[in-house]
Motif scaffolding. Structure first.
Motif, PDB file in Angstrom:
ATOM      1  N   ARG A 147     110.467  78.815 -19.364  1.00  0.00           N
ATOM      2  CA  ARG A 147     111.464  79.131 -18.511  1.00  0.00           C
ATOM      3  C   ARG A 147     112.516  80.160 -19.323  1.00  0.00           C
TER       4      ARG A 147
ATOM      5  N   THR B 144     111.379  82.288 -21.381  1.00  0.00           N
ATOM      6  CA  THR B 144     110.983  83.472 -21.484  1.00  0.00           C
ATOM      7  C   THR B 144     110.882  84.149 -20.041  1.00  0.00           C
ATOM      8  N   LEU B 145     110.856  83.352 -19.174  1.00  0.00           N
ATOM      9  CA  LEU B 145     110.737  84.104 -18.067  1.00  0.00           C
ATOM     10  C   LEU B 145     112.240  84.534 -17.596  1.00  0.00           C
TER      11      LEU B 145
ATOM     12  N   LEU C 266     113.091  88.489 -16.825  1.00  0.00           N
ATOM     13  CA  LEU C 266     113.901  89.026 -15.690  1.00  0.00           C
ATOM     14  C   LEU C 266     114.895  89.571 -16.001  1.00  0.00           C
TER      15      LEU C 266
ATOM     16  N   GLU D  18     104.294  80.523 -12.759  1.00  0.00           N
ATOM     17  CA  GLU D  18     105.432  79.589 -13.041  1.00  0.00           C
ATOM     18  C   GLU D  18     106.691  80.011 -12.294  1.00  0.00           C
ATOM     19  N   LEU D  19     106.945  81.307 -12.318  1.00  0.00           N
ATOM     20  CA  LEU D  19     108.031  81.970 -11.461  1.00  0.00           C
ATOM     21  C   LEU D  19     107.860  81.658 -10.073  1.00  0.00           C
TER      22      LEU D  19
ATOM     23  N   LEU E 158     102.860  83.492 -16.319  1.00  0.00           N
ATOM     24  CA  LEU E 158     104.320  83.644 -15.961  1.00  0.00           C
ATOM     25  C   LEU E 158     104.522  83.841 -14.517  1.00  0.00           C
TER      26      LEU E 158
ATOM     27  N   ALA F  56     105.756  87.213 -25.422  1.00  0.00           N
ATOM     28  CA  ALA F  56     105.576  85.967 -24.251  1.00  0.00           C
ATOM     29  C   ALA F  56     105.298  84.692 -24.922  1.00  0.00           C
TER      30      ALA F  56
END
Length: 670
Positions: free
Chosen positions: A39, A41-42, A46, A156-157, A153, A29
């Motif tokens: 973003r 990273t997310l 996902l 942010e999501l 995370l 991460a």
């Protein structure tokens, strides 16, 4: 397919997955966030999650014809423990509201620092900037911050608050710690009989701490002062598992990362070169995560690693030697960006990370002085039995477990196996390091507080089979003499009682103070009607956050008893977040010392509104926060009552400032 993962039961695969989530997620991460952005990273995580769900669905279809077996008793107990931990952890950290009074847990002493760190990741990305140092330009957060990146995370999501994210990370860290217990019992201690029973007992032992209730009670009776945390009776505390999870989940996460790496490398079966490369890759990633999660835990673990690698070379176990060496080298490579940030620039952090100093107990030495012993040499030697006594009080049940384990293995007739030697080396080396070294980078012996976690984990593993025997069949109980059974029963009971006392204090201390039942020593509670003030501060900052830009810089009176609550609820960066501008976590202390007289002036001196604007403009401050305990609030002619606030209530007033002045200040010059 380490540990035959693909052929393992669903429950064991779940345990490995939870453990690896804490071991591997932080380092990737951070690296992905640093070089590709949060973003991206997310998106990677996902996509990974979607692929995982697809694989699980495919496996479910292939096994659709297989009859599902009913849940056994241990699985039901484990699920109940998960629910219990969820309730216990969340009720211990959230605010409790009663009418127009809001009560925080005592752990906000730490969380008021950690919540802004999570917010900084959401706001600034990776590496995060120090939210407590806003003079000229905020420096990179040089302290351990990997756990804050992971916690940020979901914020942010899904737009969750930083505090909710941090609280959620406590929950998950508890699950991961519980998952490692059965894995180590099976694959490291090689427990075969009644494994599920011993695993449940090992998890329940997380609720057992030392005999702290005894010295804590004695201290309170002698001083007539009640401390907010039971651990504070010992200035070099051995923190209970529950308190470590609630106060400092990132340190526990570092322990989990290091222990997961150790578990992977402990697999002794014949392994192909390909298998060993995967072992080194997974373990190296775990060790790199540990470095960024907590330097203190990883430092003591690194000492063990160095000794173990030397021992492997001396025993000519060259395959294991090169696997461990490769994992260590990979950990160093993956940690290079973090170590570069840590060692770069001026900061108070790291100046005395590890210095030689025997673990002490000042109250014990003071007692000897009152008895007429003043000889320095005698007092130095007296530290040794005092340390043993303090360890007995701090470990309690686990101190007895250590003596029993030593009697059985070290004094036993049979020689120790490789994993037994590994366990004893981990226990001995980490205990030795935290006993003769200390760190004061934050003013406390953080190395002694947190570096002892590997010792606690080894003792937890040793205790699980013993306590299982203690409550098992008569044939197993006969393995211990009556003395040892009595000692284990007594210390177990007191250890549970100590944990219950600690949870009660942490959760109820603010309520007791508000009801005038206790006189607090803690600064953030040294104000009348703390429940009412907390309520209005939370309401005020919630309203203020909706009226200002998300990157506006706040400033408040850093010496105010409301400072802890302001940091907890503000949700914005500060020009100076505390009296040292948070330089422990990054930034130049000299620049802070130069700026602080100017930043403090609006709250303590009779400055005009024009001077307030000039100071704000020079300091880069957009919003000034005052509360009813500030000196300037008490003067009806002060600028606080001459300007129109953005938000105002009974205990706080917030003002926009600085627009009238863009002058340069000395501490903002290049």
């Amino acid at each position: 397919n380490l540990f035959n993962f693909r052929e393992a039961s669903g429950s064991e695969r779940l345990l490995f997955s939870v453990a690896c989530s804490v071991a591997v997620t932080p380092i990737f991460a951070v690296l992905l966030g640093r070089y590709l952005g949060v973003r991206i990273t997310l998106a990677v995580f996902l996509i990974t999650a979607a692929v995982s769900v697809g694989l699980l669905m495919r496996e479910w279809r292939t096994r659709a014809h297989t009859k599902c077996e009913p849940m056994d008793r241990s699985t039901k107990v484990a699920l109940c423990l998960m629910v219990a931990w969820s309730l216990l952890s969340l009720l211990s950290v959230v605010d409790w509201q009663i009418d127009h009074r809001l009560y925080v847990s005592a752990i906000i002493f730490d969380h008021s620092v950690r919540v802004p760190f999570v917010d900084s990741v959401i706001r600034n990305g990776v590496p995060p900037l120090n939210p407590f140092f806003g003079l000229r330009a905020a420096p990179v957060l040089r302290y351990y911050y990997y756990w804050y990146v992971v916690a940020a995370l979901p914020g942010e999501l899904a737009g969750l608050s930083p505090r909710a994210c941090l609280n959620g990370s406590i929950l998950w860290c508890g699950f991961a710690l519980s998952a490692l217990v059965p894995l180590f019992l099976k694959h490291f201690l090689r427990e075969q009989s009644e494994l599920r029973r011993k695993s449940i007992i090992g998890i329940l032992l997380l609720l057992v701490t030392g005999l702290d209730v005894i010295p804590y009670t004695v201290l309170c009776l002698r001083t007539h002062v009640v401390l907010a945390d039971m651990e504070w009776w010992d200035p070099n505390q051995v923190t209970s598992w529950v308190a470590s999870l609630l106060w400092v989940p990132h340190h526990v996460a570092a322990l989990l990362a290091c222990m997961t790496g150790l578990l992977v490398l402990s697999k002794q079966e014949d392994n192909t070169l390909r298998r060993r490369l995967w072992m080194a890759a997974l373990a190296g990633s775990a060790f790199a995560s540990g470095a960024g999660l907590s330097l203190y835990v990883t430092f003591t673990f690194a000492v063990f690693c160095a000794l173990w690698i030397i021992l492997l070379a001396a025993q000519r176990r060259m395959q294991d030697f090169f696997t461990w060496l490769a994992a260590s080298v990979l950990a160093a490579v993956l940690s290079a960006p973090f170590l570069h940030d840590l060692l770069a620039g001026k900061s108070a952090a790291g100046s005395r990370f590890a210095i030689f100093a025997l673990r002490d107990f000042p109250l014990g030495i003071a007692l000897l002085r009152t008895l007429g012993i003043h000889n320095t040499t005698m007092l130095d030697f007296a530290n040794i039995p005092i340390i043993v006594l303090v360890y007995f009080l701090e470990f309690g049940l686990f101190f007895c477990v250590t003596l029993l384990q030593f009697k059985r293995e070290m004094l036993g007739a049979s020689s120790l196996g490789p994993l037994q030697k590994c366990g004893w080396l981990l226990f001995g080396s980490c205990l030795f390091v935290v006993t003769i070294f200390k760190s004061d980078t934050t003013g406390s012996n953080d190395l002694g507080f947190r570096g002892i976690l590997p010792v606690q984990f080894v003792l937890l593993l040793w205790a699980a089979p013993m306590v299982s025997d203690l409550f098992g069949k008569a044939s197993t109980r006969r393995r211990m003499t009556g003395f040892w059974r009595g000692a284990l029963y007594a210390t177990l009971f007191i250890g549970v009682l100590s944990t219950l006392l600690q949870l009660t204090l942490l959760r109820g201390f603010a309520m007791f103070v508000d009801a005038r039942r206790l006189a607090p020593l803690e600064g953030y509670l040294q104000m009348p009607d703390v429940g009412k003030r907390t309520y209005f501060l939370q309401q005020g900052f919630s309203e203020l956050g909706r009226r200002v830009a998300k990157n506006d810089v706040y400033q408040f009176d850093t010496s105010s008893p409301t400072a802890w609550l302001i940091r907890l609820y503000a949700g914005h960066p500060f020009a100076a977040g505390d009296e040292s501008c948070g330089t422990t976590f990054g930034g130049d202390p000299a620049r802070c010392a130069e700026a602080m007289p100017y930043l403090e002036a609006p709250f303590h001196a009779a400055v005009t509104p024009g001077e307030v604007d000039r100071i704000c403009g020079q300091s880069g401050v957009h919003i000034l926060i005052t509360t009813d305990v500030d000196e300037v609030w008490q003067h009806a002619e002060s600028w606080v009552w001459q300007r129109k606030p953005i938000v105002a209530n009974e205990v706080m007033r917030a003002f926009r400032c600085g627009a009238a002045s863009q002058e340069s200040a000395p501490w903002r010059d290049q």
